[in-house]
Design a protein around this motif. Structure first.
Motif, PDB file in Angstrom:
ATOM      1  N   ALA A  88     -46.088 -26.278   3.576  1.00 17.92           N
ATOM      2  CA  ALA A  88     -45.447 -27.656   2.546  1.00 17.92           C
ATOM      3  C   ALA A  88     -44.889 -27.371   1.185  1.00 17.92           C
ATOM      4  O   ALA A  88     -43.992 -27.843   0.573  1.00 17.92           O
ATOM      5  CB  ALA A  88     -46.665 -28.713   2.716  1.00 17.92           C
ATOM      6  N   ALA A  89     -45.671 -26.199   0.647  1.00 17.01           N
ATOM      7  CA  ALA A  89     -44.795 -25.745  -0.403  1.00 17.01           C
ATOM      8  C   ALA A  89     -43.838 -25.147  -0.315  1.00 17.01           C
ATOM      9  O   ALA A  89     -42.469 -25.213  -0.692  1.00 17.01           O
ATOM     10  CB  ALA A  89     -46.322 -24.726  -0.767  1.00 17.01           C
ATOM     11  N   SER A  90     -43.254 -24.454   0.650  1.00 19.87           N
ATOM     12  CA  SER A  90     -41.749 -23.470   1.260  1.00 19.87           C
ATOM     13  C   SER A  90     -40.673 -24.883   1.840  1.00 19.87           C
ATOM     14  O   SER A  90     -39.866 -24.591   0.787  1.00 19.87           O
ATOM     15  CB  SER A  90     -42.411 -22.523   2.375  1.00 19.87           C
ATOM     16  N   LYS A  91     -41.597 -25.648   2.149  1.00 18.17           N
ATOM     17  CA  LYS A  91     -40.560 -27.003   2.414  1.00 18.17           C
ATOM     18  C   LYS A  91     -39.891 -27.896   1.207  1.00 18.17           C
ATOM     19  O   LYS A  91     -38.983 -28.731   1.009  1.00 18.17           O
ATOM     20  CB  LYS A  91     -40.792 -27.561   3.700  1.00 18.17           C
ATOM     21  N   ALA A  92     -41.431 -28.027   0.073  1.00 12.12           N
ATOM     22  CA  ALA A  92     -41.065 -28.590  -0.980  1.00 12.12           C
ATOM     23  C   ALA A  92     -40.232 -28.053  -1.609  1.00 12.12           C
ATOM     24  O   ALA A  92     -39.512 -28.617  -2.417  1.00 12.12           O
ATOM     25  CB  ALA A  92     -42.279 -29.386  -1.180  1.00 12.12           C
ATOM     26  N   GLY A  93     -39.909 -26.051  -1.974  1.00 14.76           N
ATOM     27  CA  GLY A  93     -39.506 -25.879  -2.525  1.00 14.76           C
ATOM     28  C   GLY A  93     -37.503 -26.368  -2.181  1.00 14.76           C
ATOM     29  O   GLY A  93     -37.020 -25.782  -2.081  1.00 14.76           O
ATOM     30  N   LEU A  94     -37.245 -25.878  -1.107  1.00 17.85           N
ATOM     31  CA  LEU A  94     -36.664 -26.696  -0.096  1.00 17.85           C
ATOM     32  C   LEU A  94     -35.384 -27.741  -0.345  1.00 17.85           C
ATOM     33  O   LEU A  94     -34.480 -27.381  -0.589  1.00 17.85           O
ATOM     34  CB  LEU A  94     -36.806 -26.101   0.925  1.00 17.85           C
ATOM     35  N   ILE A  95     -36.242 -28.863  -0.695  1.00 21.97           N
ATOM     36  CA  ILE A  95     -36.070 -29.929  -1.526  1.00 21.97           C
ATOM     37  C   ILE A  95     -35.126 -29.699  -3.229  1.00 21.97           C
ATOM     38  O   ILE A  95     -34.342 -29.696  -3.413  1.00 21.97           O
ATOM     39  CB  ILE A  95     -36.641 -30.900  -1.741  1.00 21.97           C
ATOM     40  N   GLY A  96     -35.536 -28.897  -3.235  1.00 20.65           N
ATOM     41  CA  GLY A  96     -35.584 -29.193  -5.044  1.00 20.65           C
ATOM     42  C   GLY A  96     -34.568 -27.803  -5.093  1.00 20.65           C
ATOM     43  O   GLY A  96     -33.019 -28.165  -5.593  1.00 20.65           O
ATOM     44  N   PHE A  97     -35.051 -26.827  -4.092  1.00 19.84           N
ATOM     45  CA  PHE A  97     -33.623 -25.970  -4.160  1.00 19.84           C
ATOM     46  C   PHE A  97     -32.232 -26.376  -3.478  1.00 19.84           C
ATOM     47  O   PHE A  97     -30.598 -26.254  -4.796  1.00 19.84           O
ATOM     48  CB  PHE A  97     -33.675 -24.130  -2.854  1.00 19.84           C
ATOM     49  N   THR A  98     -31.846 -27.041  -2.797  1.00 16.36           N
ATOM     50  CA  THR A  98     -31.002 -27.701  -2.971  1.00 16.36           C
ATOM     51  C   THR A  98     -30.401 -28.451  -3.544  1.00 16.36           C
ATOM     52  O   THR A  98     -29.218 -28.718  -3.441  1.00 16.36           O
ATOM     53  CB  THR A  98     -31.546 -28.320  -0.891  1.00 16.36           C
ATOM     54  N   LYS A  99     -31.033 -29.551  -4.135  1.00 18.27           N
ATOM     55  CA  LYS A  99     -31.111 -30.693  -5.266  1.00 18.27           C
ATOM     56  C   LYS A  99     -29.433 -29.927  -6.221  1.00 18.27           C
ATOM     57  O   LYS A  99     -28.787 -29.826  -7.149  1.00 18.27           O
ATOM     58  CB  LYS A  99     -31.896 -31.402  -5.592  1.00 18.27           C
ATOM     59  N   SER A 100     -30.742 -28.256  -6.468  1.00 19.04           N
ATOM     60  CA  SER A 100     -30.121 -27.386  -7.376  1.00 19.04           C
ATOM     61  C   SER A 100     -28.499 -27.221  -7.148  1.00 19.04           C
ATOM     62  O   SER A 100     -27.659 -27.331  -7.286  1.00 19.04           O
ATOM     63  CB  SER A 100     -30.806 -26.308  -7.851  1.00 19.04           C
ATOM     64  N   LEU A 101     -28.382 -26.674  -5.996  1.00 20.13           N
ATOM     65  CA  LEU A 101     -27.033 -26.049  -5.324  1.00 20.13           C
ATOM     66  C   LEU A 101     -25.941 -26.805  -5.286  1.00 20.13           C
ATOM     67  O   LEU A 101     -25.069 -27.141  -5.636  1.00 20.13           O
ATOM     68  CB  LEU A 101     -27.569 -25.564  -3.914  1.00 20.13           C
ATOM     69  N   ALA A 102     -26.263 -28.158  -4.775  1.00 25.39           N
ATOM     70  CA  ALA A 102     -25.652 -29.470  -4.979  1.00 25.39           C
ATOM     71  C   ALA A 102     -25.159 -29.885  -6.676  1.00 25.39           C
ATOM     72  O   ALA A 102     -23.662 -29.942  -6.381  1.00 25.39           O
ATOM     73  CB  ALA A 102     -25.827 -30.688  -4.171  1.00 25.39           C
ATOM     74  N   ARG A 103     -26.090 -29.341  -7.388  1.00 26.86           N
ATOM     75  CA  ARG A 103     -25.289 -30.016  -8.983  1.00 26.86           C
ATOM     76  C   ARG A 103     -24.544 -28.944  -9.520  1.00 26.86           C
ATOM     77  O   ARG A 103     -23.012 -28.763  -9.809  1.00 26.86           O
ATOM     78  CB  ARG A 103     -26.703 -29.833  -9.741  1.00 26.86           C
ATOM     79  N   GLU A 104     -24.709 -27.396  -9.009  1.00 21.25           N
ATOM     80  CA  GLU A 104     -24.359 -25.744  -9.098  1.00 21.25           C
ATOM     81  C   GLU A 104     -22.778 -26.283  -8.471  1.00 21.25           C
ATOM     82  O   GLU A 104     -21.509 -26.253  -8.837  1.00 21.25           O
ATOM     83  CB  GLU A 104     -24.641 -24.633  -8.999  1.00 21.25           C
ATOM     84  N   LEU A 105     -22.517 -26.440  -6.938  1.00 22.66           N
ATOM     85  CA  LEU A 105     -21.936 -26.045  -7.192  1.00 22.66           C
ATOM     86  C   LEU A 105     -20.850 -27.577  -6.295  1.00 22.66           C
ATOM     87  O   LEU A 105     -19.947 -27.265  -6.031  1.00 22.66           O
ATOM     88  CB  LEU A 105     -21.852 -25.852  -5.274  1.00 22.66           C
ATOM     89  N   GLY A 106     -21.170 -28.465  -6.986  1.00 25.62           N
ATOM     90  CA  GLY A 106     -20.047 -29.796  -6.174  1.00 25.62           C
ATOM     91  C   GLY A 106     -18.740 -30.038  -7.618  1.00 25.62           C
ATOM     92  O   GLY A 106     -18.004 -30.054  -6.717  1.00 25.62           O
ATOM     93  N   GLY A 107     -18.838 -29.527  -8.363  1.00 26.00           N
ATOM     94  CA  GLY A 107     -17.374 -28.988  -9.269  1.00 26.00           C
ATOM     95  C   GLY A 107     -16.753 -28.467  -8.044  1.00 26.00           C
ATOM     96  O   GLY A 107     -15.177 -27.874  -8.523  1.00 26.00           O
ATOM     97  N   ARG A 108     -17.105 -27.243  -7.257  1.00 22.10           N
ATOM     98  CA  ARG A 108     -15.719 -26.504  -6.447  1.00 22.10           C
ATOM     99  C   ARG A 108     -15.848 -26.889  -5.408  1.00 22.10           C
ATOM    100  O   ARG A 108     -15.519 -26.712  -4.321  1.00 22.10           O
ATOM    101  CB  ARG A 108     -17.043 -25.460  -5.658  1.00 22.10           C
ATOM    102  N   GLY A 109     -16.112 -28.340  -4.961  1.00 24.52           N
ATOM    103  CA  GLY A 109     -15.738 -29.132  -3.526  1.00 24.52           C
ATOM    104  C   GLY A 109     -17.374 -29.024  -2.463  1.00 24.52           C
ATOM    105  O   GLY A 109     -16.910 -29.004  -1.500  1.00 24.52           O
ATOM    106  N   VAL A 110     -18.638 -27.885  -2.809  1.00 18.07           N
ATOM    107  CA  VAL A 110     -18.960 -27.348  -2.533  1.00 18.07           C
ATOM    108  C   VAL A 110     -20.160 -28.425  -2.320  1.00 18.07           C
ATOM    109  O   VAL A 110     -21.205 -28.857  -3.018  1.00 18.07           O
ATOM    110  CB  VAL A 110     -20.021 -26.281  -2.378  1.00 18.07           C
ATOM    111  N   ARG A 111     -20.647 -29.064  -0.701  1.00 22.20           N
ATOM    112  CA  ARG A 111     -21.704 -29.780  -1.017  1.00 22.20           C
ATOM    113  C   ARG A 111     -23.183 -29.322  -0.807  1.00 22.20           C
ATOM    114  O   ARG A 111     -23.229 -28.009   0.508  1.00 22.20           O
ATOM    115  CB  ARG A 111     -22.002 -30.664  -0.586  1.00 22.20           C
ATOM    116  N   ALA A 112     -24.238 -29.431  -1.054  1.00 28.29           N
ATOM    117  CA  ALA A 112     -25.524 -29.135  -0.276  1.00 28.29           C
ATOM    118  C   ALA A 112     -26.595 -30.517   0.224  1.00 28.29           C
ATOM    119  O   ALA A 112     -26.995 -31.141  -1.113  1.00 28.29           O
ATOM    120  CB  ALA A 112     -26.230 -28.022  -1.301  1.00 28.29           C
TER     121      ALA A 112
END
Length: 247
Positions: A157-181
């Motif tokens: 559960a911890a690993s899978k919950a962590g993936l959610i926060g990780f992926t949302k952070s990637l979305a914020r970092e990469l959105g300006g470059r046209g990359v979605r997460a």
């Protein structure tokens, strides 16, 4: 628009069984060039490549999901073969279940290393190529357990919950470059991992509004949507594919 992945190149981690295999097959049938990682069964991986049209259309990469070096090598193999990486599906994962009072440090750490740190390694490897392309889609496979928790699965559960926060952070970092997460959070899916549920499966069905366990193809369809150009304005989203269990 349709769920057409023609001319796209996709890498799926943990792609020879269950949900991963369904994603690999669906992406290939939608026209993508597909690479997938696997841990041990060379024979299974070779058979899958042949079923997808042979080495021109598919690539099998033996890799340890927890290894940074293997993650870098996997992405490099894809870009060397096809020149780009348009989609990354982080699917590889393990379980080592048990009540926390009996869970040792190895059972905790190995699940975190594979499911969460492994996602970091492979997404980091794909980060720069996708930024340079100014295009790409990263999909991580979380779980309903990462949203709701589950007794006996604190590590998972911890690993899978962590993936959610990780992926949302990637979305914020990469959105300006046209990359979605984005995240797909499956419920209880009929795979090898749930085959041992036995009579407990009937009890689970009673908790699911749609009254059934899911199929790997249910998850593959959601992933295809997020990889395709149909979802170009979707990023940082958690798509629940769980029959209504976690609503």
């Amino acid at each position: 628009m349709t769920l057409d992945l023609t001319d796209k190149t996709v890498l799926v981690t943990g792609g020879t069984r269950g949900i991963g295999r369904a994603i690999v097959e669906a992406a290939a049938h939608a026209g993508a060039n597909v690479a997938f990682t696997y841990r041990s069964s060379v024979e299974t991986a070779t058979e899958l490549v042949e079923s997808l049209g042979g080495p021109d259309k598919a690539l099998a990469i033996q890799a340890d999901a927890a290894s940074a070096d293997d993650a870098i090598a996997s992405v490099q193999a894809v870009t060397a073969k096809w020149g780009r990486i348009d989609g990354l599906v982080v699917n590889a994962g393990i379980t080592k279940d048990g009540l926390m009072i009996r869970m040792d440090a190895d059972a905790w750490q190995s699940v975190i290393d594979t499911n969460l740190t492994g996602a970091f390694h492979v997404a980091k490897a794909a980060y720069r190529p996708m930024m340079k392309q100014r295009a790409g889609s990263i999909v991580t496979i979380s779980s309903v357990v990462g949203v709701m928790g589950n007794a006996g699965q604190a590590n998972y559960a911890a690993s899978k919950a962590g993936l959610i926060g990780f992926t949302k952070s990637l979305a914020r970092e990469l959105g300006g470059r046209g990359v979605r997460a984005n995240v797909v959070a499956p419920g209880y899916i009929e795979t090898d991992m749930t085959a041992g549920l036995g009579d407990a499966a009937d009890g689970l069905k009673g908790q699911i509004p749609l009254g059934r366990l899911g199929q790997p193809d249910d998850i593959a369809a959601a992933v295809l949507y997020l990889l395709s150009d149909v979802s170009t304005y979707v990023t940082g989203h958690v798509l629940h594919v769980d029959g209504g269990l976690a609503m």
